[in-house]
Design a protein around this motif. Structure first.
Motif, short mmCIF file in Angstrom:
data_model
loop_
_atom_site.label_atom_id
_atom_site.label_comp_id
_atom_site.label_asym_id
_atom_site.label_seq_id
_atom_site.Cartn_x
_atom_site.Cartn_y
_atom_site.Cartn_z
N ALA A 49 9.30 -5.60 -0.14
CA ALA A 49 9.51 -5.36 -1.57
C ALA A 49 8.78 -6.40 -2.42
N GLY A 50 8.87 -7.66 -2.01
CA GLY A 50 8.19 -8.71 -2.74
C GLY A 50 6.73 -8.84 -2.37
N THR A 51 6.26 -7.97 -1.45
CA THR A 51 4.91 -8.08 -0.87
C THR A 51 4.63 -9.52 -0.48
N GLY A 52 5.61 -10.10 0.25
CA GLY A 52 5.49 -11.50 0.65
C GLY A 52 5.04 -11.68 2.08
N MET A 78 4.91 -0.92 1.80
CA MET A 78 3.98 -1.92 1.28
C MET A 78 3.07 -1.28 0.22
N LEU A 79 2.56 -0.09 0.54
CA LEU A 79 1.70 0.63 -0.40
C LEU A 79 2.46 1.00 -1.67
N LEU A 80 3.71 1.44 -1.52
CA LEU A 80 4.51 1.84 -2.68
C LEU A 80 4.82 0.66 -3.59
N PHE A 81 5.11 -0.49 -3.01
CA PHE A 81 5.40 -1.67 -3.82
C PHE A 81 4.14 -2.25 -4.46
N GLY A 82 2.98 -1.78 -4.03
CA GLY A 82 1.71 -2.21 -4.63
C GLY A 82 1.31 -1.37 -5.84
N VAL A 83 2.13 -0.35 -6.18
CA VAL A 83 1.87 0.52 -7.33
C VAL A 83 2.55 -0.06 -8.57
N ASN A 84 1.91 0.11 -9.72
CA ASN A 84 2.49 -0.32 -10.99
C ASN A 84 3.88 0.31 -11.17
N PHE A 85 4.90 -0.51 -11.43
CA PHE A 85 6.27 0.00 -11.54
C PHE A 85 6.46 0.89 -12.76
N ASN A 86 5.57 0.83 -13.73
CA ASN A 86 5.63 1.76 -14.86
C ASN A 86 5.47 3.20 -14.38
N ILE A 87 4.71 3.37 -13.30
CA ILE A 87 4.50 4.71 -12.73
C ILE A 87 5.82 5.30 -12.25
N TYR A 88 6.66 4.48 -11.64
CA TYR A 88 7.95 4.97 -11.15
C TYR A 88 8.87 5.32 -12.32
N THR A 130 -2.06 -5.20 -0.67
CA THR A 130 -0.85 -5.47 -1.45
C THR A 130 -0.46 -6.94 -1.37
N THR A 131 -1.24 -7.72 -0.64
CA THR A 131 -1.05 -9.16 -0.43
C THR A 131 0.30 -9.47 0.21
N THR A 132 0.77 -8.56 1.08
CA THR A 132 2.03 -8.79 1.77
C THR A 132 1.87 -9.81 2.90
N GLY A 133 0.93 -9.57 3.80
CA GLY A 133 0.67 -10.56 4.84
C GLY A 133 1.36 -10.33 6.17
N PHE A 134 2.12 -9.23 6.31
CA PHE A 134 2.65 -8.89 7.63
C PHE A 134 1.47 -8.55 8.55
N ALA A 135 1.71 -8.61 9.86
CA ALA A 135 0.64 -8.28 10.81
C ALA A 135 1.21 -7.55 12.02
N THR A 136 0.44 -6.63 12.55
CA THR A 136 0.79 -5.97 13.80
C THR A 136 -0.28 -6.22 14.86
N PHE A 192 -9.38 -10.07 -2.25
CA PHE A 192 -9.73 -10.33 -3.65
C PHE A 192 -9.29 -9.19 -4.56
N VAL A 193 -9.32 -7.96 -4.05
CA VAL A 193 -8.99 -6.80 -4.88
C VAL A 193 -7.53 -6.84 -5.33
N GLY A 194 -6.62 -6.94 -4.37
CA GLY A 194 -5.20 -6.96 -4.70
C GLY A 194 -4.65 -5.59 -5.05
N ALA A 195 -3.40 -5.58 -5.49
CA ALA A 195 -2.71 -4.32 -5.79
C ALA A 195 -2.87 -3.94 -7.25
N CYS A 196 -2.02 -3.04 -7.73
CA CYS A 196 -2.07 -2.60 -9.13
C CYS A 196 -1.41 -3.64 -10.04
N ALA A 197 -1.81 -3.62 -11.30
CA ALA A 197 -1.13 -4.44 -12.30
C ALA A 197 0.30 -3.97 -12.43
N GLY A 198 1.23 -4.90 -12.71
CA GLY A 198 2.62 -4.50 -12.88
C GLY A 198 3.34 -4.18 -11.59
#
Length: 480
Positions: free
Chosen positions: A216-219, A243-253, A311-317, A336-342
């Protein structure tokens, strides 16, 4: 500068942190761990410091302008990290306070860079606190405080703008406090859904909670030495999707909740975000297929790692440092790209990069046709010169600060790939880098001074540069 209001608000936020520390305290009690007393001591220190600030700087003037907003955000994040590091240090599980501070900053900024060499030896209470810092920092410390503390200033739009990632932040509803509540309700609901889905896949309850916090925190703080690699394919896919969903702007939700579907499908940032993700997954899947000789495994591993990095989460498989050069280059670019704003993700942000390319395109067109008056548009709306200049200034500062921090790290005796990826991973709040700081390694190799530099990089990246720089500016602290 309303200094009293600044320090009073920071004191209130520290008091809120004391309340947050009750959850890991309860967890440590449940597991009968000795670190319970360490949390009690930390809570006592937080209450004392926060209470003292609120008593000494009490004021009737509740107005918060832009400069107060920036200073409060910068001061609050630093103060919370300083206090949040105490349980790790007092318990002795992280013997160095600098290391404990690094780990806590990494948690609150949702970076996921760690100095721990044996994470599985850590107590459950501290593991919970470590991941809980991700969850708090993901949506934003100040957004969290605005949502839970009564009578928080309605001029807090300046706090939200200073803290929430992206080129621009606005209100979802007229009252700022209601906006904060809506954001957190969406955040909590998505976290709970992920926990349930992980439990359905057989993941233990404790593991489900901390991994959902990290997603959730993309940590990306894991509780296993191999991060997510030891879990089933189903569990890896669940975490990939979230991870992908939490990388979307929350305004969209929010738009989805109020059934503004047309606005959602017209969002150019969302289309660009998923376009980048899809293209990257396809390239890496094809590139690593000769290694795994199985299209399903190659797709799963590439989808997970692309989602984790963008999404800059950093988990690995998988240890992607062992992947072919093309795959590593793609992942490095995604850092460098990162996720969506917000969103809860870090990096430069998709919308900011889109604006940057649109501005470049406009200027190139102007060189060819000097008399042309081209307008830069985003989401169908004209972007004014002020925002365009803001994007250019941010990008310039980003490059300059990146160069300074990379130069400071070069005093270490490690190879360029290690130092460059360490700055990239910390500044963009990703966590794992390449070479000696890859997904199978950690940041314990760096000196205390370098860890302070990298902690600064994480804070600069999460707060998007301006709050920290402005907080250090004498002009901002002026009474004028």
């Amino acid at each position: 500068m309303n200094r009293k209001r600044v320090f009073y608000t920071i004191g209130k936020i520290i008091m809120a942190e004391a309340t947050m520390l009750l959850l890991p305290l309860i967890v440590s009690f449940i597991y009968g761990e000795s670190c319970s007393m360490d949390f009690i001591i930390t809570i006592g220190i937080a209450l004392a410091v926060g209470g003292l600030l609120m008593i000494l700087f009490r004021t009737e003037n509740r107005v918060i302008y832009a400069k107060e907003g920036f200073v409060i955000v910068a001061g609050a994040w630093i103060a919370m990290s300083l206090i949040g590091a105490l349980p790790f240090y007092i318990s002795g599980e992280i013997p160095s306070y600098i290391d404990a501070f690094f780990e806590t900053v990494s948690g609150f900024t949702t970076t996921g860079a760690s100095i721990l060499t044996d994470v599985e030896a850590m107590s459950k209470g501290l593991l919970f606190w470590r991941s809980f810092t991700h969850w708090i920092g993901g949506m934003g410390v100040l957004v969290f405080v605005m949502a839970i503390i009564p009578n928080f200033s309605d001029r807090s739009i300046h706090l939200l703008r200073a803290e929430v990632p992206g080129p621009v932040v606005g209100k979802l509803v007229p009252r700022m406090k209601d906006t904060a509540k809506i954001l957190y309700l969406i955040y909590v609901a998505m976290t709970v859904i992920e926990i349930i889905l992980l439990l359905c896949g057989g993941m233990p309850f404790f593991d489900s909670v901390v991994h959902s916090f990290g997603t959730a925190g993309t940590g990306g703080f894991g509780i296993k030495a191999d991060s997510i690699a030891g879990y089933s394919n189903y569990l890896q896919w669940v975490i990939t999707i979230f991870m992908l969903l939490f990388g979307v702007n929350f305004n969209i939700y929010y738009l989805l909740l109020i059934r503004h579907f047309k606005s959602v499908f017209k969002s150019s940032e969302v289309w660009c975000y998923f376009g980048i993700v899809g293209t990257s997954i396809a390239v890496i899947t094809a590139n690593i297929y000769p290694i795994y000789q199985d299209i399903a495994d190659s797709l799963r591993l590439s989808a997970f790692q692309v989602s984790s990095i963008i999404t800059t989460t950093g988990f690995a498989t998988a240890d992607f440092d062992l992947w072919p050069r093309l795959s590593k280059v793609v992942l490095m670019l995604l850092m460098f790209v990162g996720a969506c704003a917000g969103s809860t993700g870090g990096g430069l942000k998709v919308s900011r990069l889109m604006l940057l390319f649109k501005i470049i395109k406009k200027e190139l067109k102007r060189m060819i046709h000097p008399r042309s008056v081209g307008a830069v548009k985003m989401e169908g709306k004209k972007v004014d010169e002020k925002m365009q200049n803001g994007v250019l200034v941010y990008f310039a500062l980003y490059v300059v600060l990146f160069g300074i921090m990379f130069g400071l790290l070069c005093f270490e005796s490690f190879d360029i790939e290690t130092n460059f990826s360490a700055v990239t991973a910390c500044f963009n709040n990703i966590g794992p880098g390449l070479s000696l700081v890859g997904p199978a390694a950690n940041y314990s190799i760096y000196s205390s001074l370098s860890k302070i530099v990298l902690s600064g990089a994480m804070l600069l990246g999460r707060l998007e540069i301006f709050p920290l720089l402005l907080a250090l500016s004498p002009a901002v602290w002026s009474k004028k």
